[in-house]
Design an enzyme around this catalytic site. Structure first.
Site, PDB file in Angstrom:
ATOM      1  N   ILE A   1      21.910  51.867  26.134  1.00  0.00           N
ATOM      2  CA  ILE A   1      22.159  53.173  26.034  1.00  0.00           C
ATOM      3  C   ILE A   1      22.471  53.727  27.245  1.00  0.00           C
ATOM      4  O   ILE A   1      21.774  53.643  28.204  1.00  0.00           O
ATOM      5  CB  ILE A   1      20.765  53.824  25.259  1.00  0.00           C
TER       6      ILE A   1
ATOM      7  N   GLU B   1      31.856  51.769  23.285  1.00  0.00           N
ATOM      8  CA  GLU B   1      32.221  52.779  22.412  1.00  0.00           C
ATOM      9  C   GLU B   1      33.397  52.552  21.339  1.00  0.00           C
ATOM     10  O   GLU B   1      34.317  52.829  21.498  1.00  0.00           O
ATOM     11  CB  GLU B   1      32.723  54.120  23.167  1.00  0.00           C
TER      12      GLU B   1
ATOM     13  N   ARG C   1      48.751  45.163  55.524  1.00  0.00           N
ATOM     14  CA  ARG C   1      48.292  43.766  55.428  1.00  0.00           C
ATOM     15  C   ARG C   1      49.858  43.172  55.831  1.00  0.00           C
ATOM     16  O   ARG C   1      50.728  43.182  55.034  1.00  0.00           O
ATOM     17  CB  ARG C   1      48.087  43.216  54.178  1.00  0.00           C
TER      18      ARG C   1
END
Lengths: 380, 263
Positions: A157, A363, A268
């Site tokens: 939960i 969900e 980079r």
């Protein structure tokens, strides 16, 4: 068809972005590392109305809509998926069912405090034996005088322990199957209601995920949401709305990863060139952003449909299915573009990759979303 | 108490890039923001409202797009917004801007007017003080701290090397520094309220023509003439003299200054 945000949504987005950058982003790494619930952020969010966006002013909400709510979860999740899910679970899974199914007295007592953020909300449907097969509820609620007495436990939960109010699904009549489920508003501190163990998770580590335990917990019968037997329907409707929130969270994670990666590849250098100068980098990012934009359109479509009162269940399922799978794919590819540094916790993309995975699971898993979409298509 | 905060919508100079060929600012695609010193002015007004209760009106002069700055101010908590807009106001320098704003203010009631110290696009710091002069109001510029008691303001005015403590009776005008406070966020409810009903009142030349001299507004009423704009070229590299004594250093500097006829 208008693909532009309205003026108020643009201004709201500006607010969410600024808040996320200044208040949320600096804490994201620590929240993950220490697995600490960001209490101070929740207070700050309450102050500016982020915890009651789609609810009317009458109930102390912001008087906004689901579109603004989705944009909010997206912007928060770009920098911290933990913060995104705290808002999503609170708004979609606790405040929304009270707003949609509650009596005026329940709204006055609970929704007002939830919408201002004085209360934090949570939702309990999942049980150890009732995950995707959520109809297999074993938590029971038996009417005894003026109370329903709850027994059983709820698992995984979100906001557990931190929330003040919980929407709990329990069986009031086992013989009727899903039609024997009812929904209750349960307050922290009720006798016989305790919080169990906290889960050790792969991602969204700052989010409190625990078990809820009910041992002869009396819940006043006026805290029954809607009618006895309507709990499963309420849960399914609630999850329809929740999927917009999780889809927005996934969308935010994916966009956040792309934004970091673009900045990184411009800096980079390898083989005497910036990574951004390699066509592979450019094509990867072009491909990722295209998917993220497609996900965004699906998320916004679902939110708009809900705001207009149109059926949105299948739209929300499509948005969640696509956005969550996009988030997993995009974050994994962003780690790859970072190379070895991307695998270290010095950079945020590995956290984003870990956070993204859950959006394909909670969900309703991706498979459940496909069931919902197929049902809307009347395939079977 | 009635407070009017004057703000300016400016390009976010942190986002402005230079055109490498022309050497000019690329304004296209640059977001517009409320000028930072002015935003502190809004916060100052709103904190007075929080403490004592006040009606806060935000006012700006600009093109119709400046509406966005006013909506943001409303979403922060201002009660009312006024947009001074008219083609006749266009091209104004600080003189014409101040005379137009002062003309509009003459039609309004106020106890305190707050403006930001200066705008990040023009950096003149002239409009606030000129408004005060035109309205014959006491003014305190560069306010870095203040409180309000018994209809008086007690202020700290910043200088480079010191500060002044002042007391001023209302009505007055102050100009605020961004160091004064940390402007609050908008609220979501405020955003939806700001657009919910028409809270922005538009004022044109016709509305204020009795309070302003047409010779003092717009491009024609602007005495400032720009002769030339240019990007400063970088200075030549300085000379380094290592291993010299203090006396030798003084001698060296003095001879160089004499060589350039500076002393």
């Amino acid at each position: 068809m208008d693909f532009n945000l309205s003026k108020e949504h643009k201004l709201a987005q500006e607010l969410f972005k600024k808040f996320a950058e200044i208040e949320v982003k600096p804490l994201a790494e620590e929240t993950d590392e220490k697995e600490e619930f960001p209490d101070s952020t929740v207070k700050k969010m309450a102050k500016i109305g982020l915890l009651g966006i789609p609810f009317p002013k009458e109930y102390h909400g912001a008087g906004g809509d689901n579109m603004a709510y989705a944009i909010c979860v997206e912007e928060l999740s770009k920098v911290c998926a933990t913060t995104g899910v705290i808002v999503s679970a609170h708004t979609s899974l606790c405040s929304s069912p009270i707003y949609e199914f509650g009596t005026p007295a329940q709204k006055n007592k609970y929704l007002k405090k939830l919408a201002t953020g004085e209360y934090l909300g949570a939702f309990g449907l999942t049980e150890p034996g009732a995950g995707t097969d959520s109809a297999m509820q074993t938590t029971t609620a038996v009417l005894d005088g003026d109370n329903y007495v709850l027994n059983g436990s709820k698992f995984f939960i979100t906001n557990a322990g931190k929330a003040d109010v919980y929407i709990i699904i329990a069986m009031t009549d086992k013989s009727k199957g899903t039609k024997g489920c009812s929904a209750f508003i349960v307050e922290k501190g009720y006798d016989g209601f305790s919080i169990g163990k906290k889960e050790k998770k792969m991602g969204i580590k700052g989010s409190a995920t625990c078990e809820l335990i009910f041992e002869n917990c009396p819940v006043p019968k006026e805290n029954l949401l809607s009618t006895p037997g309507s709990g499963f329907k309420i849960a399914m409707k609630t999850l329809d709305g929740g999927r917009i929130g999780i889809a927005a969270q996934a969308l935010g994670i994916a966009q956040g990863a792309i934004d970091c990666t673009i900045a990184y590849v411009k800096e980079r250098k390898q083989f005497g060139k910036r990574l951004s100068q390699f066509q592979n980098t450019q094509f990867q990012l072009a491909d990722m952003q295209t998917k993220v934009d497609a996900a965004r359109l699906l998320v916004y479509r679902a939110a708009k449909a809900k705001d207009s009162g149109a059926p949105y269940g299948a739209y929300a399922a499509m948005a969640k299915l696509f956005a969550s799978e996009t988030a997993s794919d995009v974050t994994r590819r962003c780690v790859q573009l970072y190379g070895g540094y991307g695998y270290t916790r010095e950079y945020p993309v590995e956290r984003m990759m870990r956070d993204a995975k859950i959006t394909e699971i909670y969900e309703g898993t991706s498979e459940v979303q496909k069931m919902v979409i197929a049902a809307a298509l009347k395939v079977n | 108490m009635k407070i009017i905060v004057c703000v300016k919508q400016v390009p976010d100079t942190t986002e402005v890039k230079l055109d490498p060929v022309k050497g000019t600012l690329i304004r296209e695609g640059v977001p517009s923001i409320i000028n930072p010193d002015d935003k502190s002015g809004i916060e100052a007004a709103l904190s007075l409202k929080d403490q004592y209760g006040a009606h806060v009106t935000v006012l700006t002069m600009g093109p119709p797009q400046a509406d966005a700055a006013l909506r943001e101010a409303l979403a922060m908590g201002c009660d009312e917004a006024i947009l001074l807009t008219d083609r006749m106001f266009g091209g104004a320098d600080t003189w014409a801007t101040a005379s137009t704003i002062a003309g509009a203010l003459k039609t309004m009631e106020f106890d305190l007017i707050i403006t930001g110290r200066q705008a990040i696009d023009g950096d003149t710091a002239q409009v606030g003080p000129q408004i005060a002069e035109r309205l014959n109001l006491p003014q305190v510029s560069y306010v870095e701290e203040f409180k309000c008691e018994d209809g008086k303001l007690f202020l700290k005015r910043q200088f480079e090397d010191r500060y002044q403590e002042l007391e001023v009776k209302l009505p007055a005008l102050i100009t605020t520094l961004s160091e004064l406070n940390k402007p609050r966020y908008m609220t979501v409810g405020g955003v939806f309220d700001a657009y919910g009903e028409d809270k922005v009142k538009t004022i044109s030349y016709q509305d204020i023509k009795d309070h302003v001299d047409v010779a003092n507004i717009g491009l024609k009423g602007s005495p400032t003439r720009v002769f030339k704009s240019f990007t400063k070229s970088p200075k030549a590299l300085g000379q380094f003299h290592d291993g010299v004594t203090t006396d030798q250093a003084v001698e060296l500097i003095v001879s160089k200054l004499k060589e350039k006829f500076i002393i």
